[in-house]
Design a protein around this motif. Structure first.
Motif, PDB file in Angstrom:
ATOM      1  N   GLY A  26       5.732   8.093   3.011  1.00 26.26           N
ATOM      2  CA  GLY A  26       5.608   6.777   2.391  1.00 26.26           C
ATOM      3  C   GLY A  26       6.677   5.843   2.906  1.00 26.26           C
ATOM      4  N   ILE A  27       6.406   4.557   2.856  1.00 33.29           N
ATOM      5  CA  ILE A  27       7.400   3.557   3.255  1.00 33.29           C
ATOM      6  C   ILE A  27       7.492   2.504   2.153  1.00 33.29           C
ATOM      7  CG2 ILE A  27       8.031   1.819   4.975  1.00 33.29           C
ATOM      8  CD1 ILE A  27       6.559   3.514   7.065  1.00 33.29           C
ATOM      9  N   LEU A  76       5.916  -1.079  -2.418  1.00 25.21           N
ATOM     10  CA  LEU A  76       5.283  -0.029  -1.625  1.00 25.21           C
ATOM     11  C   LEU A  76       4.565  -0.648  -0.425  1.00 25.21           C
ATOM     12  CD1 LEU A  76       4.317   2.898  -1.283  1.00 25.21           C
ATOM     13  CD2 LEU A  76       2.421   2.366  -2.812  1.00 25.21           C
ATOM     14  N   LEU A  77       4.876  -0.156   0.779  1.00 22.35           N
ATOM     15  CA  LEU A  77       4.216  -0.670   1.980  1.00 22.35           C
ATOM     16  C   LEU A  77       3.191   0.309   2.539  1.00 22.35           C
ATOM     17  CD1 LEU A  77       7.198  -2.247   3.993  1.00 22.35           C
ATOM     18  CD2 LEU A  77       5.759  -3.294   2.241  1.00 22.35           C
ATOM     19  N   ALA A  78       3.441   1.603   2.399  1.00 27.59           N
ATOM     20  CA  ALA A  78       2.506   2.586   2.967  1.00 27.59           C
ATOM     21  C   ALA A  78       2.633   3.906   2.239  1.00 27.59           C
ATOM     22  CB  ALA A  78       2.787   2.783   4.456  1.00 27.59           C
ATOM     23  N   ASP A  79       1.520   4.606   2.140  1.00 23.46           N
ATOM     24  CA  ASP A  79       1.501   5.911   1.474  1.00 23.46           C
ATOM     25  C   ASP A  79       0.484   6.774   2.217  1.00 23.46           C
ATOM     26  OD1 ASP A  79       1.662   8.014  -0.314  1.00 23.46           O
ATOM     27  OD2 ASP A  79       0.226   7.127  -1.704  1.00 23.46           O
ATOM     28  N   ASP A 129       0.305   1.603   8.842  1.00 23.07           N
ATOM     29  CA  ASP A 129      -0.154   1.002   7.590  1.00 23.07           C
ATOM     30  C   ASP A 129       0.853  -0.024   7.071  1.00 23.07           C
ATOM     31  OD1 ASP A 129      -2.277   2.694   7.799  1.00 23.07           O
ATOM     32  OD2 ASP A 129      -1.714   4.019   6.136  1.00 23.07           O
ATOM     33  N   ALA A 130       2.141   0.288   7.243  1.00 22.43           N
ATOM     34  CA  ALA A 130       3.185  -0.605   6.711  1.00 22.43           C
ATOM     35  C   ALA A 130       3.458  -1.764   7.657  1.00 22.43           C
ATOM     36  CB  ALA A 130       4.471   0.183   6.481  1.00 22.43           C
ATOM     37  N   ALA A 143      10.127   7.939  -0.948  1.00 21.72           N
ATOM     38  CA  ALA A 143      10.671   6.691  -0.416  1.00 21.72           C
ATOM     39  C   ALA A 143      11.170   5.807  -1.560  1.00 21.72           C
ATOM     40  CB  ALA A 143       9.600   5.967   0.395  1.00 21.72           C
ATOM     41  N   ALA A 144      10.407   5.800  -2.663  1.00 21.23           N
ATOM     42  CA  ALA A 144      10.791   4.970  -3.814  1.00 21.23           C
ATOM     43  C   ALA A 144      12.145   5.411  -4.368  1.00 21.23           C
ATOM     44  CB  ALA A 144       9.725   5.053  -4.904  1.00 21.23           C
TER      45      ALA A 144
END
Lengths: 348, 251
Positions: free
Chosen positions: A20-21, A27-30, A68-69, A317-318
């Protein structure tokens, strides 16, 4: 460090390869690759099969998350990774990959606790966590009730399962009922057609004496056996098994105990926010009953969307981003994995 | 060029940097149970020792085993991920070939058995033939009990931990014909110019050295020769059986 650090998180504690990013609290990507189909015919997660799948999925999943991000790896401010608890061989693949990124990109690395990540993920879903928050984490590997004054630094265990995890009980009951692995979604679906008071299955650790000694602990092993015996009696008697009623009554026994103890913990600790996470949080009856009981008790319920309840990289990431934001000291590059990491160790 | 070589298929967690002329840094730790702890710090130390930044690396090569799975994966995922992060090619080589190449660098010529610890009372093994040009794998890798290997293999000088673990089955531990090249850390690793059977006394070749792996990779690149892909050589299937029928709970 920028005000909104860009953090990539890696999760490989079980059978999901998650990357994840997160930027700050956004949240930008998972990206998640699951090996669950490879485990289905074995009726449970096979550690070596999971580890092999993590190795193959790692770089493609990192690549997908970046795409994705819309970021490149060079933009990252920090890496975070699940250091435990989880399957030893699986954890190692993720931790080694995270370290390789940290060395190659010259960023700090945070080795974080899987359970605390399940709590932190709701920050990118529903905003900052009230301090303290009560968290009920229920999955195939865990059933824990946590008091969380500060998700980056202070997570306290009030209770956990003495035997099977809640999700494990769903898998085992599904098998008894002839439903596929993983059992959670199948039992949930079957239960919708059934009567939840048809069969009075036991509620583990809720009797007077147990409530003194194991006030916030859980036990699902006896329930699972009770279901198996009930079904087998039916088989022996040559009678059909009412799958929907068994599923609904079993499910009710699980979610009744989970929500009752979670709300009791809220009341006794004077906490007015309850967060439910982990794969079992996707269960529709658990959500419905928790909403009903929280509303009655004046407790605000927070449940991330199902994709963020099951294991994923976004949650790691969070939590990593929170570590940066709160100025926590990064982990040493020599950080070890710990398959039985206590929940009180949020950062290694 | 600056080639980063990594191997975690044996007890050694080993990293080397090669600049095309020779190995410029090598870091090795012997710890069969802590590959993930040691490997990344070693890469960092090797880069510092070579005065290089991560982005200076132009090629990555990893030993793809065979080796105990958990440790093996640490090296492979590290090599793949590091290469992806700095956007350079990553290649794989059979780790047993790196051990055979180390014997070649020490001047050994003729047949050689590589036998490393596969745990569960077995070894990973391969037969190599070493001539003036290179060490060539003739057969293997296989996994088996040392005693079950072909008799002619077991009669060969043997590198790896096999002879230490199973001295009766593998009675011919390799001994260096001559002292190895002194300039391991500067200038090309040259094969010693002496025939087999010279004086012993050098440490036996028990584990993979990333320096030897790097040297082998640089030679293969120079010769435009093939690599082995990036898939781990597991040689064993996962230990699992399909779920058994549910047992009765009624006794």
């Amino acid at each position: 460090m920028p005000d909104e650090p860009l953090v990539l998180g890696i999760e490989t504690s079980c059978d999901e390869t998650g990357v994840g990013i997160v930027r700050g609290e956004t949240l930008l990507a998972d990206a998640v690759a699951s090996s669950v189909d490879e485990h289905a015919r074995f009726g449970g997660v096979v550690p070596e099969v999971a580890s092999r799948a993590h190795l193959e999925a790692m770089v493609p999943t990192i690549e997908r998350a970046c795409r994705d991000a819309g970021v490149t790896l060079r933009d990252l401010d920090a890496i975070s990774v699940t250091a435990g608890p989880g399957l030893a061989g699986s954890l190692l693949v993720g931790v080694a990959a995270a370290k390789a990124l940290a060395v190659a990109l010259d960023t700090p690395i945070y080795g974080v606790n899987h359970l605390a990540s399940h709590v932190a993920v709701d920050i990118v879903e529903h905003g900052p966590l009230p301090e303290p928050t009560m968290a009920l984490l229920v999955s195939g590997g865990h059933s824990s009730l946590l008091l969380v004054p500060d998700v980056t630094d202070d997570v306290r265990s009030l209770g956990s399962t003495m035997d099977d995890a809640a999700g494990e009980a769903f898998d085992k009951v599904a098998r008894v009922l002839g439903l596929p692995f993983p059992g959670g979604p199948h039992v949930d679906r079957a239960a919708r057609e059934g009567d939840q008071v048809a069969i009075d299955f036991p509620r583990g650790l809720t009797s007077g004496r147990d409530m003194e000694r194991h006030r916030f602990d859980f036990s699902f092993s006896g329930l699972k056996t009770a279901v198996a015996r009930w079904v087998e009696h039916r088989h022996r008697a040559g009678e059909p098994v009412p799958v929907a009623d068994v599923a609904a009554s079993f499910q009710e026994a699980v979610v009744d105990v989970l929500t009752k103890k979670a709300l009791l913990a809220c009341r006794e600790n004077d906490v007015d926010h309850l967060l439910i996470g982990g794969g079992v949080a996707a269960n529709s009856r658990l959500r419905a009953l928790a909403e009903e009981r929280c509303a009655r008790a004046g407790v605000t319920l927070r449940v991330p969307r199902p994709g963020l309840c099951t294991d994923n990289g976004a949650m790691v990431a969070a939590l990593g981003a929170q570590m940066v934001l709160k100025g926590r000291e990064p982990s040493d590059l020599g950080l070890p994995t710990d398959s039985s990491m206590p929940v009180t160790t949020v950062l290694t | 060029m600056l080639l980063l070589a990594i191997d975690t298929s044996t007890t050694a967690i080993t990293v080397a940097l090669h600049d095309g002329d020779g190995v410029v840094a090598e870091e090795t730790t012997l710890d069969a149970r802590a590959h993930a702890e040691h490997l990344a710090p070693e890469v960092q130390h090797a880069l510092a020792a070579a005065g290089a930044r991560p982005a200076d690396v132009t090629d990555v090569v990893v030993g793809i085993g065979p080796g105990p799975f958990t440790g093996l994966r640490v090296g492979i995922v590290t090599g793949r991920t590091f290469a992806f992060a700095i956007d350079v090619p990553v290649r794989g080589l059979c780790s047993l070939d790196a051990l055979a190449h180390a014997a070649w660098l020490r001047g050994h010529r003729g047949d050689l058995l590589v036998a490393t610890d596969a745990r569960r009372k077995e070894v990973y093994a391969a037969h190599h033939l070493l001539d003036e040009g290179a060490a060539t794998r003739v057969a293997g890798p296989v996994v088996d009990k040392a005693m079950n290997l072909p008799d002619d293999w077991r009669a060969m000088p043997t590198v790896g931990r096999g002879p230490v673990l199973y001295p009766e089955a593998l009675p011919h531990p390799f001994t260096s014909p001559v002292p190895p090249p002194v300039e391991v850390l500067r200038g090309q690793m040259r094969p010693a110019n002496t025939s087999t059977g010279g004086e012993a006394g050098e440490p036996p070749l028990l584990d993979v050295s990333a320096g030897a792996l790097a040297d082998l990779a640089v030679r293969r690149l120079a010769a435009d020769a093939e690599f082995d892909g990036l898939e781990p050589l597991y040689l064993r299937r996962p230990d699992v059986a399909p779920a058994a029928p549910t047992k009765s709970t009624l006794g």
